[in-house]
Design an enzyme around this catalytic site. Structure first.
Site, PDB file in Angstrom:
ATOM      1  N   LYS A  34       0.864  -1.176   0.000  1.00 17.66           N
ATOM      2  CA  LYS A  34       0.000   0.000   0.000  1.00 17.66           C
ATOM      3  C   LYS A  34       0.906   1.233   0.000  1.00 17.66           C
ATOM      4  O   LYS A  34       1.999   1.216   0.571  1.00 17.66           O
ATOM      5  CB  LYS A  34      -0.871  -0.020   1.268  1.00 17.66           C
ATOM      6  N   GLY A  61      -8.490   7.108   0.408  1.00 15.63           N
ATOM      7  CA  GLY A  61      -7.845   8.280   1.005  1.00 15.63           C
ATOM      8  C   GLY A  61      -6.491   7.987   1.615  1.00 15.63           C
ATOM      9  O   GLY A  61      -6.104   8.595   2.615  1.00 15.63           O
ATOM     10  N   LEU A  62      -5.786   7.014   1.003  1.00 17.59           N
ATOM     11  CA  LEU A  62      -4.406   6.711   1.407  1.00 17.59           C
ATOM     12  C   LEU A  62      -4.257   6.274   2.863  1.00 17.59           C
ATOM     13  O   LEU A  62      -3.338   6.733   3.557  1.00 17.59           O
ATOM     14  CB  LEU A  62      -3.536   7.956   1.173  1.00 17.59           C
ATOM     15  N   CYS A 118      -2.503   8.500  -8.129  1.00 14.84           N
ATOM     16  CA  CYS A 118      -3.797   8.396  -7.441  1.00 14.84           C
ATOM     17  C   CYS A 118      -4.684   9.549  -7.923  1.00 14.84           C
ATOM     18  O   CYS A 118      -4.275  10.706  -7.855  1.00 14.84           O
ATOM     19  CB  CYS A 118      -3.632   8.455  -5.921  1.00 14.84           C
ATOM     20  N   LYS A 153       4.846   5.112 -11.180  1.00 15.95           N
ATOM     21  CA  LYS A 153       3.478   4.718 -11.541  1.00 15.95           C
ATOM     22  C   LYS A 153       2.683   5.936 -11.985  1.00 15.95           C
ATOM     23  O   LYS A 153       2.476   6.879 -11.224  1.00 15.95           O
ATOM     24  CB  LYS A 153       2.777   4.025 -10.363  1.00 15.95           C
ATOM     25  N   ILE A 178      -1.702   1.638 -15.571  1.00 18.76           N
ATOM     26  CA  ILE A 178      -2.163   2.899 -15.015  1.00 18.76           C
ATOM     27  C   ILE A 178      -2.692   2.677 -13.596  1.00 18.76           C
ATOM     28  O   ILE A 178      -2.703   1.544 -13.124  1.00 18.76           O
ATOM     29  CB  ILE A 178      -3.300   3.526 -15.884  1.00 18.76           C
ATOM     30  N   GLY A 204     -10.793  -2.235 -12.347  1.00 18.40           N
ATOM     31  CA  GLY A 204     -11.411  -3.469 -12.827  1.00 18.40           C
ATOM     32  C   GLY A 204     -11.595  -3.461 -14.340  1.00 18.40           C
ATOM     33  O   GLY A 204     -11.003  -2.630 -15.039  1.00 18.40           O
TER      34      GLY A 204
HETATM   35  O1  RRO Z   1      -5.844   5.195  -1.138  1.00 17.05           O
HETATM   36  C1  RRO Z   1      -6.506   5.491  -2.155  1.00 17.05           C
HETATM   37  O2  RRO Z   1      -7.612   6.068  -2.075  1.00 17.05           O
HETATM   38  C2  RRO Z   1      -6.012   5.178  -3.502  1.00 17.05           C
HETATM   39  C3  RRO Z   1      -4.708   5.366  -3.936  1.00 17.05           C
HETATM   40 BR1  RRO Z   1      -3.359   5.937  -2.815  1.00 17.05          BR
HETATM   41  C4  RRO Z   1      -4.364   5.125  -5.292  1.00 17.05           C
HETATM   42  O3  RRO Z   1      -3.231   5.291  -5.762  1.00 17.05           O
HETATM   43  N1  RRO Z   1      -5.368   4.734  -6.118  1.00 17.05           N
HETATM   44  C5  RRO Z   1      -6.638   4.542  -5.702  1.00 17.05           C
HETATM   45  O4  RRO Z   1      -7.506   4.180  -6.513  1.00 17.05           O
HETATM   46  N2  RRO Z   1      -6.943   4.758  -4.377  1.00 17.05           N
END
Ligand code: RRO
Length: 292
Positions: A34, A61-62, A118, A153, A178, A204
């Site tokens: 993550k 939200g990371l 993201c 990325k 991507i 997906g």
């Molecule tokens: O944590 C997220 O909401 C999130 C991240 Br960091 C990302 O790179 N891509 C995504 O779809 N969600």
């Protein structure tokens, strides 16, 4: 890597024991954690993930315990699986990426993946990735001292090919493409956006052909290896990304649908495909769609 499948960042990559299971039981060739930030983050409140017709929309939200916590307490367990572990990093400045990358290397990560993709966290991710000059600055900074490979990325933007070129110029060892694609779902009864953050990232099958197109275009523009991500749900979708130019594929959403068996299913199908078509290695078909 023992095979060209990898766990994509954000799925099961939040704990060392889960990463071990993905490799040891699932058979993934490598795993990406993550994304980690400087400070711990709780992430957005629920609802933060919904299933839609052809995939998922998330705005997590990371959420992560902060890089030090994760790298001290989870990475050592993850490393026991023996496969390459790639630490994903999210930051809002070159110095944040530098700090986390340095610690990841020190704690034994095999590579880092810079999350410049993201689509729904302000000042991070795609806010940097859609600006080729900003991509250059971040990658240059990290490459200036790091010994382990740096993957970059990138996500969907009008500038994705330009950003990939800048990443390569700054020394990136591989481009990953991507991430999810910015999206929204509205509840027709409450008449409001469903996700608490309103916007989220679509993943997906719905994004697969966008990923194929991006990998195809990036392959024409750069020489570093590419890693394809987006809607890999079986061996056919993996082969398609490889023919477009990917040397490996990452798998995320399909795990929620098919479970960990997806990795072995893709590897087996890929092996059969190579044999039936007279190829001896995945390398023989990387980017082949450009050459015929
Ligand atoms: O944590 C997220 O909401 C999130 C991240 Br960091 C990302 O790179 N891509 C995504 O779809 N969600």
């Amino acid at each position: 890597m023992e095979n060209p499948t990898m766990l994509a960042s954000g799925i099961l990559g939040s704990s060392g024991s889960m990463i071990r299971r993905v490799v040891e039981e699932g058979g993934a060739g490598a795993a990406v954690t993550k994304s980690l930030t400087i400070a711990p983050r709780e992430g957005y409140s629920t609802p933060c993930l919904i299933a839609v017709k052809e995939g998922f929309i998330n705005a997590m939200g990371l959420p992560n315990p902060g890089y030090k916590n994760f790298l001290d307490h989870e990475l050592p367990e993850a490393l026991k699986c023996g496969a390459p572990i790639i630490v994903s990093i999210a930051g809002s400045s070159s110095s944040e990426f530098r700090e986390i990358a340095a610690y990841a290397e020190k704690r034994g990560a095999h590579a880092v993946e810079l999350n410049l993709s993201c689509p729904h966290v302000a000042k991070m991710g795609l806010d940097i990735g859609a600006d080729p000059e900003a991509v250059y600055d971040v990658v240059k900074e990290v490459k200036s001292f790091l010994k382990i490979p740096v993957y970059v990325k990138l996500g969907l933007s009008d500038k994705i090919v330009e950003a990939a070129c800048k990443a390569e110029k700054a020394g990136a060892d591989a481009i990953v493409a991507i991430n999810t694609v910015k999206a929204m779902a509205i509840d027709i009864y409450s008449k409001k956006p469903i996700l608490s953050a309103k916007y989220g990232g679509l993943s997906g099958p719905a994004v697969h052909h966008i990923a194929v197109r991006c990998i195809y275009d990036i392959y024409e523009a750069v020489s570093v290896p590419l890693i394809g991500v987006g809607g890999v749900e079986d061996w056919k979708t993996a082969v398609e990304l490889i023919l477009a130019g990917a040397s490996a594929v990452q798998i995320g959403s399909a795990i929620a649908v098919k479970g960990l068996k997806i990795f072995k299913e893709v590897c087996l199908g890929l092996k059969e495909y190579l044999k039936l078509n007279g190829f001896s290695s995945v390398k023989d078909i990387v980017g082949l769609s450009h050459k015929l």
